[in-house]
Motif scaffolding. Structure first.
Motif, PDB file in Angstrom:
ATOM      1  N   UNK A  75       1.100  -0.789   0.459  1.00 50.69           N
ATOM      2  CA  UNK A  75       0.070   0.231   0.004  1.00 50.69           C
ATOM      3  C   UNK A  75       1.200   0.460  -0.316  1.00 50.69           C
ATOM      4  N   UNK A  76       0.590   2.452   1.003  1.00 55.62           N
ATOM      5  CA  UNK A  76       1.037   3.706   0.993  1.00 55.62           C
ATOM      6  C   UNK A  76       2.235   3.400   0.924  1.00 55.62           C
ATOM      7  N   UNK A  77       3.026   4.457   0.842  1.00 58.22           N
ATOM      8  CA  UNK A  77       4.737   4.559   0.940  1.00 58.22           C
ATOM      9  C   UNK A  77       4.507   5.692   2.130  1.00 58.22           C
ATOM     10  N   UNK A  78       4.587   4.485   3.301  1.00 60.88           N
ATOM     11  CA  UNK A  78       5.261   5.701   4.824  1.00 60.88           C
ATOM     12  C   UNK A  78       6.488   5.162   5.322  1.00 60.88           C
ATOM     13  N   UNK A  79       7.545   5.041   4.317  1.00 60.60           N
ATOM     14  CA  UNK A  79       9.680   5.379   4.759  1.00 60.60           C
ATOM     15  C   UNK A  79       9.537   4.323   6.115  1.00 60.60           C
ATOM     16  N   UNK A 103       7.354   4.165  10.844  1.00 60.51           N
ATOM     17  CA  UNK A 103       6.953   4.604   9.841  1.00 60.51           C
ATOM     18  C   UNK A 103       7.370   5.511   9.664  1.00 60.51           C
ATOM     19  N   UNK A 104       7.401   6.941   8.860  1.00 59.46           N
ATOM     20  CA  UNK A 104       6.777   8.323   8.264  1.00 59.46           C
ATOM     21  C   UNK A 104       5.794   8.432   8.066  1.00 59.46           C
ATOM     22  N   UNK A 105       5.365   9.868   7.153  1.00 61.19           N
ATOM     23  CA  UNK A 105       4.602  10.361   6.779  1.00 61.19           C
ATOM     24  C   UNK A 105       4.757   9.724   5.675  1.00 61.19           C
ATOM     25  N   UNK A 106       3.299   8.982   5.139  1.00 63.28           N
ATOM     26  CA  UNK A 106       2.789   9.271   3.221  1.00 63.28           C
ATOM     27  C   UNK A 106       3.127   9.827   2.599  1.00 63.28           C
ATOM     28  N   UNK A 107       4.171   9.151   1.525  1.00 64.71           N
ATOM     29  CA  UNK A 107       5.057   9.736   0.522  1.00 64.71           C
ATOM     30  C   UNK A 107       4.649   9.860  -0.287  1.00 64.71           C
ATOM     31  N   UNK A 108       3.881   8.586  -0.343  1.00 66.51           N
ATOM     32  CA  UNK A 108       2.436   7.963  -1.578  1.00 66.51           C
ATOM     33  C   UNK A 108       1.403   7.483  -1.215  1.00 66.51           C
ATOM     34  N   UNK A 109       0.386   7.951  -1.609  1.00 66.84           N
ATOM     35  CA  UNK A 109      -0.805   7.048  -1.122  1.00 66.84           C
ATOM     36  C   UNK A 109      -1.315   7.029   0.396  1.00 66.84           C
ATOM     37  N   UNK A 110      -2.421   6.753   1.026  1.00 66.25           N
ATOM     38  CA  UNK A 110      -3.218   6.957   1.980  1.00 66.25           C
ATOM     39  C   UNK A 110      -2.824   6.670   3.565  1.00 66.25           C
ATOM     40  N   UNK A 111      -3.012   5.385   2.683  1.00 63.57           N
ATOM     41  CA  UNK A 111      -3.532   3.782   3.747  1.00 63.57           C
ATOM     42  C   UNK A 111      -2.356   2.405   3.373  1.00 63.57           C
ATOM     43  N   UNK A 112      -1.572   1.954   4.520  1.00 63.35           N
ATOM     44  CA  UNK A 112      -0.221   0.935   3.945  1.00 63.35           C
ATOM     45  C   UNK A 112      -0.688   0.483   5.225  1.00 63.35           C
TER      46      UNK A 112
END
Length: 335
Positions: A75-79, A103-112
Motif C-alpha cells: 500500500x502507501x509508502x510510509x518510509x 514509519x514516516x508520513x505518507x510519501x505516496x498514497x494514504x493507507x499502508x
C-alpha cells in the motif's frame, strides 16, 4: 510471539475483508479500505488472502518486533525502517533481532498494510477480525491501537517456516533479511479517472448533472473518513423533487445529498435514503482507498459489462501473483 505498540499513529486498526452477512441486522461490513494491498500483503507472508492485517492511515505506528517474525508491507509508502535501516516494501521480511519498526508520513498514497506470517491471533467476531470502531467489537479489543498494546501472532505456515530458516543467509546487515524480488503496486496511485457505472437513481438527475459528474473533477474534502469521502465540486440536481425508501448500500456507491456527492466506503451505513448517481467498479476500489484528502477525483462512465470484465481481469492477475509468489518462495528455499 507478540508485537508491542510504542506509538499508535493517527489511525491504526486490524482489518480483513469485512464482516459480511449481517447488514440485514444493522451490522456494518467494515474491512480494509484497499483490499488489493491487504490480500497481497497476506500472500507475501503465506497467509490466506483474507487474513487480518494492520491498516495504517497517513502515518504508521512505532512497533517493537520480535526476532523470527516475518512480515510484509504494502500500500502507501510510509518510509518504514527497522532500527534505522530502511525496509523494502512488497516482499517478505524476516526480523533477525528484536527491533523498532518506525514509519514516516505518507510519501505516496494514504493507507499502508502490514501482514505478519501466521496472522494476528485475535478473536473472530461474526466471521471477521475487522475492527468495528463504532460498536467496539472485532480487531484488538474493538478499537484502534494504543501505546502499550501487545498483539499476539499466530503460527506461520510450513512453507514460511522453511523460508524463515533460509532467509538469514541473505541478510546484508544484522537487523533483517529479505528476498531480492518484490511486487510493485504502482497502479494504486494512478491519477487517471476512477471508473464507475450508472447508479440505481442515475436517471433521476438532470442531464447537465450527469454530464458534470462524469466530466469534471471533485475534491476529496477534509470531512472524509472510512465511512465515506465527501466530495466538493459542481452541484448535482434532480430533475424533480423525489422521495425514496432506504435501500442497501454497497462499497463505492456515490449518493448525493444537498447537491454534493458522497462516496461511501468500508465503514458505510447499512442502508441509505439518498439517490445514487454512480457506483465505482470493484476493480477501482483499491485506488479509492489510497486517495488522500484535499486531492481530486474524476470519474469516467463504463458499462456493467466493462465493469465485470475489469473485475475478472484483476482477480485473474491476483491469482497469477499468488502462484508466482509461492513459486519464488519455493525457489528461495531450494537455493
Amino acid at each position: 510471539m507478540k508485537l508491542q505498540v510504542v506509538k499508535a499513529g493517527p489511525m491504526t486498526s486490524l482489518q480483513d475483508m469485512g464482516r459480511t452477512g449481517y447488514q440485514k441486522s444493522g451490522v456494518l461490513v467494515n474491512g480494509a479500505m484497499d483490499t488489493w494491498s491487504l490480500r497481497l500483503a497476506n500472500l507475501l507472508v503465506g497467509n490466506a488472502q483474507g487474513e487480518a492485517a494492520l491498516e495504517m492511515t497517513l502515518q504508521g505506528p512505532e512497533l517493537i518486533l520480535p526476532a523470527g517474525l516475518i512480515f510484509a508491507l504494502t500500500g502507501a509508502d510510509m518510509s518504514p525502517s527497522l532500527d534505522g535501516v530502511p525496509v523494502p516494501e512488497g516482499r517478505p521480511i524476516l526480523v533477525l533481532q528484536e527491533s523498532h519498526l518506525r514509519f514516516g508520513i505518507c510519501r505516496r498514497g494514504c493507507r499502508g498494510y502490514m501482514a505478519v506470517s501466521g496472522g494476528f491471533d485475535v478473536p473472530v467476531v461474526m466471521g471477521s477480525k475487522s475492527t468495528y470502531l463504532r460498536a467496539n467489537i472485532g480487531g484488538f479489543e474493538g478499537r484502534a491501537l494504543q501505546a502499550g498494546d501487545r498483539l499476539p501472532v499466530g503460527s506461520p505456515s510450513a512453507l514460511l517456516q522453511k523460508l524463515t530458516a533460509h532467509l538469514p543467509s541473505r541478510a546484508s546487515q544484522k537487523v533483517f533479511a529479505a528476498v531480492s524480488w518484490f511486487i510493485p503496486e504502482d497502479f494504486l496511485f494512478d491519477a487517471s479517472p476512477v471508473r464507475a457505472t450508472k447508479g440505481l437513481q442515475y436517471d433521476w438527475f438532470t442531464e447537465e448533472s450527469c454530464q458534470a459528474f462524469f466530466s469534471k473533477p471533485f475534491l476529496v474534502t477534509m470531512q472524509s473518513d472510512r465511512m465515506g469521502y465527501r466530495l466538493q465540486g459542481e452541484k448535482l440536481a434532480l430533475r424533480e423533487p423525489r422521495e425514496m425508501i432506504s435501500e442497501p448500500i454497497a462499497f463505492g456507491a456515490v449518493q448525493v445529498a444537498d447537491g454534493n456527492p458522497i462516496l461511501l466506503l468500508a465503514d458505510r451505513q447499512t442502508t441509505g435514503g439518498y439517490p445514487k448517481i454512480a457506483q465505482v467498479v470493484l476493480a477501482d476500489l483499491a485506488r479509492i482507498g489510497q486517495r488522500i484528502f484535499d486531492t481530486q477525483i474524476q470519474f469516467s462512465l463504463v458499462s456493467l459489462k466493462e465493469a465485470e470484465a475489469l473485475y475478472l481481469k484483476q482477480e485473474a492477475c491476483l491469482q497469477e501473483l499468488a502462484a508466482a509468489i509461492r513459486q519464488r518462495m519455493e525457489q528461495e528455499i531450494g537455493k
